[in-house]
Structure formats: structure tokens, C-alpha cells
Design a protein around this motif. Structure first.
Motif, mmCIF file in Angstrom:
data_model
loop_
_atom_site.group_PDB
_atom_site.id
_atom_site.type_symbol
_atom_site.label_atom_id
_atom_site.label_comp_id
_atom_site.label_asym_id
_atom_site.label_seq_id
_atom_site.Cartn_x
_atom_site.Cartn_y
_atom_site.Cartn_z
ATOM 1 N N GLN A 17 -22.198 27.953 -22.778
ATOM 2 C CA GLN A 17 -20.367 27.950 -22.728
ATOM 3 C C GLN A 17 -19.937 27.974 -21.407
ATOM 4 O O GLN A 17 -19.049 27.375 -21.244
ATOM 5 N N LEU A 18 -20.703 28.335 -20.665
ATOM 6 C CA LEU A 18 -20.493 28.302 -18.899
ATOM 7 C C LEU A 18 -21.994 27.925 -18.000
ATOM 8 O O LEU A 18 -22.717 28.937 -18.591
ATOM 9 N N LEU A 19 -21.504 27.177 -16.733
ATOM 10 C CA LEU A 19 -22.222 26.648 -16.058
ATOM 11 C C LEU A 19 -22.183 27.252 -14.745
ATOM 12 O O LEU A 19 -21.328 27.473 -14.593
ATOM 13 N N VAL A 20 -23.394 27.971 -14.341
ATOM 14 C CA VAL A 20 -22.805 28.400 -12.444
ATOM 15 C C VAL A 20 -24.029 27.961 -11.620
ATOM 16 O O VAL A 20 -25.056 27.691 -12.303
ATOM 17 N N LEU A 21 -22.977 27.238 -10.613
ATOM 18 C CA LEU A 21 -23.933 26.164 -10.434
ATOM 19 C C LEU A 21 -23.707 26.323 -8.805
ATOM 20 O O LEU A 21 -22.109 26.654 -7.715
ATOM 21 N N PRO A 22 -24.317 26.954 -7.579
ATOM 22 C CA PRO A 22 -24.651 27.270 -6.535
ATOM 23 C C PRO A 22 -24.745 26.167 -5.693
ATOM 24 O O PRO A 22 -25.190 25.150 -5.574
ATOM 25 N N VAL A 23 -23.354 26.302 -4.999
ATOM 26 C CA VAL A 23 -22.563 25.146 -4.198
ATOM 27 C C VAL A 23 -22.549 26.312 -2.396
ATOM 28 O O VAL A 23 -22.744 27.131 -2.121
ATOM 29 N N ALA A 106 -21.257 39.089 -2.547
ATOM 30 C CA ALA A 106 -19.524 38.717 -2.451
ATOM 31 C C ALA A 106 -19.645 37.966 -4.007
ATOM 32 O O ALA A 106 -18.536 37.535 -4.757
ATOM 33 N N ALA A 107 -20.896 36.542 -3.690
ATOM 34 C CA ALA A 107 -20.247 35.202 -4.858
ATOM 35 C C ALA A 107 -20.306 35.763 -6.283
ATOM 36 O O ALA A 107 -19.759 35.841 -7.345
ATOM 37 N N LEU A 108 -21.754 37.142 -6.125
ATOM 38 C CA LEU A 108 -21.894 37.786 -8.347
ATOM 39 C C LEU A 108 -20.793 38.806 -8.196
ATOM 40 O O LEU A 108 -20.795 38.487 -9.465
ATOM 41 N N ILE A 109 -19.785 39.241 -7.117
ATOM 42 C CA ILE A 109 -19.566 39.980 -7.471
ATOM 43 C C ILE A 109 -17.633 39.144 -7.728
ATOM 44 O O ILE A 109 -17.265 39.639 -9.433
ATOM 45 N N ASP A 110 -17.530 38.107 -7.299
ATOM 46 C CA ASP A 110 -16.113 37.197 -7.621
ATOM 47 C C ASP A 110 -16.663 36.503 -8.861
ATOM 48 O O ASP A 110 -15.817 36.572 -10.105
ATOM 49 N N LEU A 111 -17.290 36.464 -9.267
ATOM 50 C CA LEU A 111 -18.509 35.537 -10.110
ATOM 51 C C LEU A 111 -18.437 36.203 -11.781
ATOM 52 O O LEU A 111 -17.384 36.343 -12.341
ATOM 53 N N GLN A 112 -18.729 37.975 -11.248
ATOM 54 C CA GLN A 112 -18.839 38.976 -12.515
ATOM 55 C C GLN A 112 -17.340 39.291 -12.501
ATOM 56 O O GLN A 112 -16.742 39.143 -14.315
ATOM 57 N N GLN A 113 -16.471 39.109 -12.375
ATOM 58 C CA GLN A 113 -14.604 40.004 -12.180
ATOM 59 C C GLN A 113 -13.914 38.588 -12.522
ATOM 60 O O GLN A 113 -12.867 38.766 -13.527
ATOM 61 N N LEU A 118 -12.934 36.204 -19.712
ATOM 62 C CA LEU A 118 -13.535 34.439 -20.582
ATOM 63 C C LEU A 118 -14.507 35.711 -21.707
ATOM 64 O O LEU A 118 -14.828 35.157 -22.332
ATOM 65 N N ILE A 119 -15.629 36.602 -20.816
ATOM 66 C CA ILE A 119 -16.310 37.434 -22.343
ATOM 67 C C ILE A 119 -15.178 37.825 -23.312
ATOM 68 O O ILE A 119 -15.261 37.860 -24.405
ATOM 69 N N ARG A 120 -13.848 38.914 -23.008
ATOM 70 C CA ARG A 120 -13.461 39.355 -23.485
ATOM 71 C C ARG A 120 -12.760 38.540 -24.552
ATOM 72 O O ARG A 120 -12.350 38.529 -26.013
ATOM 73 N N TYR A 121 -11.873 37.450 -23.813
ATOM 74 C CA TYR A 121 -10.835 37.394 -24.336
ATOM 75 C C TYR A 121 -11.101 35.474 -25.290
ATOM 76 O O TYR A 121 -10.073 34.874 -25.975
ATOM 77 N N GLN A 122 -11.963 34.757 -23.849
ATOM 78 C CA GLN A 122 -12.457 33.383 -24.501
ATOM 79 C C GLN A 122 -13.761 33.354 -25.422
ATOM 80 O O GLN A 122 -14.048 32.509 -25.858
ATOM 81 N N GLY A 123 -14.355 34.068 -25.817
ATOM 82 C CA GLY A 123 -15.288 34.330 -26.652
ATOM 83 C C GLY A 123 -16.522 34.135 -26.155
ATOM 84 O O GLY A 123 -17.859 33.284 -26.344
ATOM 85 N N ILE A 124 -16.565 33.945 -24.420
ATOM 86 C CA ILE A 124 -17.956 33.734 -24.056
ATOM 87 C C ILE A 124 -18.909 34.475 -24.497
ATOM 88 O O ILE A 124 -19.551 35.033 -24.126
ATOM 89 N N ASP A 171 -24.671 43.839 -15.671
ATOM 90 C CA ASP A 171 -23.657 44.982 -16.995
ATOM 91 C C ASP A 171 -22.773 44.484 -17.924
ATOM 92 O O ASP A 171 -22.025 44.819 -18.043
ATOM 93 N N LEU A 172 -22.480 42.918 -17.463
ATOM 94 C CA LEU A 172 -21.394 41.960 -18.564
ATOM 95 C C LEU A 172 -22.061 42.358 -20.170
ATOM 96 O O LEU A 172 -23.052 41.997 -20.108
ATOM 97 N N PRO A 173 -21.370 42.598 -20.313
ATOM 98 C CA PRO A 173 -20.693 43.128 -21.862
ATOM 99 C C PRO A 173 -21.269 41.958 -22.872
ATOM 100 O O PRO A 173 -20.887 40.754 -22.398
ATOM 101 N N LYS A 174 -22.169 41.574 -23.943
ATOM 102 C CA LYS A 174 -22.560 40.904 -25.319
ATOM 103 C C LYS A 174 -22.592 39.236 -24.483
ATOM 104 O O LYS A 174 -22.003 38.415 -24.417
ATOM 105 N N LEU A 175 -23.829 39.346 -24.069
ATOM 106 C CA LEU A 175 -23.973 37.965 -22.770
ATOM 107 C C LEU A 175 -25.020 37.722 -22.544
ATOM 108 O O LEU A 175 -26.111 38.699 -22.632
ATOM 109 N N ARG A 176 -25.967 36.255 -22.811
ATOM 110 C CA ARG A 176 -27.042 35.612 -22.490
ATOM 111 C C ARG A 176 -26.854 34.810 -21.414
ATOM 112 O O ARG A 176 -26.204 33.683 -21.428
ATOM 113 N N ILE A 177 -27.712 34.906 -20.427
ATOM 114 C CA ILE A 177 -27.713 34.264 -19.478
ATOM 115 C C ILE A 177 -29.102 34.017 -18.894
ATOM 116 O O ILE A 177 -29.954 34.325 -19.055
ATOM 117 N N ASP A 178 -29.464 32.755 -19.877
ATOM 118 C CA ASP A 178 -30.574 31.928 -18.748
ATOM 119 C C ASP A 178 -30.470 31.663 -17.486
ATOM 120 O O ASP A 178 -29.858 30.294 -17.020
#
Length: 187
Positions: A17-23, A106-113, A118-124, A171-178
Motif C-alpha cells: 500500500q506504500l512504496l518507499v523509494l530512496p532518492v 533523519a530520513a527514517l525518523i521523518d518516514l516513521q513520523q 497512515l497506519i492509524r487512520y488509513q489502514g496501511i 517499532d511501527l505497529p501492525k505492519l509488514r515491511i518487505d
């Protein structure tokens, strides 16, 4: 608690549901997977490129983009397997420059925040992260594992980058990260 899994599967075929692309923040894309993502998700690329030109995209940040869904045409057939969101993780100032540890943190902290709402309210629940830009292609450039954050040599995948991804994303809740790795990288 997030479930991180390493895989060699193609990120562009994932059902995330979410793609993370390092740029980078120069707007230069050299990675073949990122070039293909540029063609598949032109709305994301235009927003990213505009932010690079404006100078509003800083290193160590994350540009989150909610994709617009196609309502008609040939693109509608593949809407079900495409991500709802794309996170552009800004990890360097140019494609030719190495990633620094402080930029990645810094980028990972920003991504996490940005992911928490999205996890709570959008069901990611499913995330796919492209790891190829995070892996140094030149083994002679790899730095020894040091805590010196000013080191300009490339980060080692197994001793530096993977532990950082694990530390900041597990530490992100209820998430599968490939985490999608190139085929020549050992799982």
C-alpha cells in the motif's frame, strides 16, 4: 511491532500500500527501478522533481505522496495492485554521492513520523522498501563500521544500513515491511 522481511522479488510487482523509494534531492534518477517507477507513477515523479527544483526538498527528509487513482483508460485495470502512497526518502544530495549515516537516520525518523497517521487512520499494513540505492556497488568504498557520523565513505549494507532500517522501522505497529534487495545481495 513491524515484521521486516528481506526479499529478491520485484518491488514494482508488490501489493504494498506504500512504496518507499530512496532518492536524492538533485532530482537525478539513475537507478533502473526508480526510472521504471518514474514512468509508472508520473504524478509522484512530477511532485518530487518540482520539489527538487524549488529547493524545498532537504536531505534527510521524506516526501510523502498520496497517489491519484485513474478513473478511465488503460491504467484503471492495474489500479488494484498499485500503491496508495509513495514515500520519497531523500538520502543523498546526488545519485553519485554516498549516503551518510546521519542523512539516513533523519530520513527514517521523518518516514516513521509520517507513517503513523497512515497506519492509524488509513489502514496501511503493507510497505515495500527499495534497498538497491542503499547498497554500495563499489566494495572498495565501503567504510569500516564506525560510529563517526561525518564519515563520507559508503555505508555497509549488513553492518550499517540494515541495522538502521531495523532500529527505526521495527517499532511501527501492525505492519509488514518487505525490503526488496538486488538478486546479487545475500539475504
Amino acid at each position: 511491532m513491524a515484521n521486516l522481511q528481506l526479499t529478491h522479488a520485484s518491488i514494482l510487482n508488490s501489493s504494498a500500500q506504500l512504496l518507499v523509494l530512496p532518492v536524492n534531492n538533485a532530482g537525478v534518477i539513475l537507478d533502473p527501478v526508480l526510472t521504471r517507477a518514474k514512468a509508472l507513477f508520473p504524478d509522484n515523479y512530477h511532485r518530487y522533481h518540482r520539489a527538487c527544483r524549488d529547493g524545498s526538498l532537504s536531505i534527510g527528509s521524506c516526501l510523502l505522496h498520496k497517489r491519484t487513482r485513474e478513473k478511465a483508460g488503460l491504467g484503471i485495470s492495474s489500479n488494484g495492485n498499485q500503491p496508495n502512497y509513495i514515500a520519497n526518502l531523500v538520502i543523498s544530495n546526488h545519485s553519485y554521492h554516498h549516503i551518510r549515516k546521519r542523512w539516513l537516520i533523519a530520513a527514517l525518523i521523518d518516514l516513521q513520523q509520517q507513517m503513523m497517521p497512515l497506519i492509524r487512520y488509513q489502514g496501511i499494513r503493507r510497505v515495500a522498501l527499495l534497498a538497491r540505492p542503499l547498497i554500495s556497488s563499489n566494495q572498495s568504498d565501503i567504510a569500516p563500521n564506525k560510529n563517526d557520523e561525518t564519515n563520507t565513505l559508503a555505508l555497509d549494507w549488513h553492518t550499517d544500513t540494515l541495522p538502521l532500517l531495523t532500529e527505526y522501522l521495527q517499532d511501527l505497529p501492525k505492519l509488514r515491511i518487505d525490503i526488496h534487495l538486488p538478486k546479487d545481495t545475500i539475504l
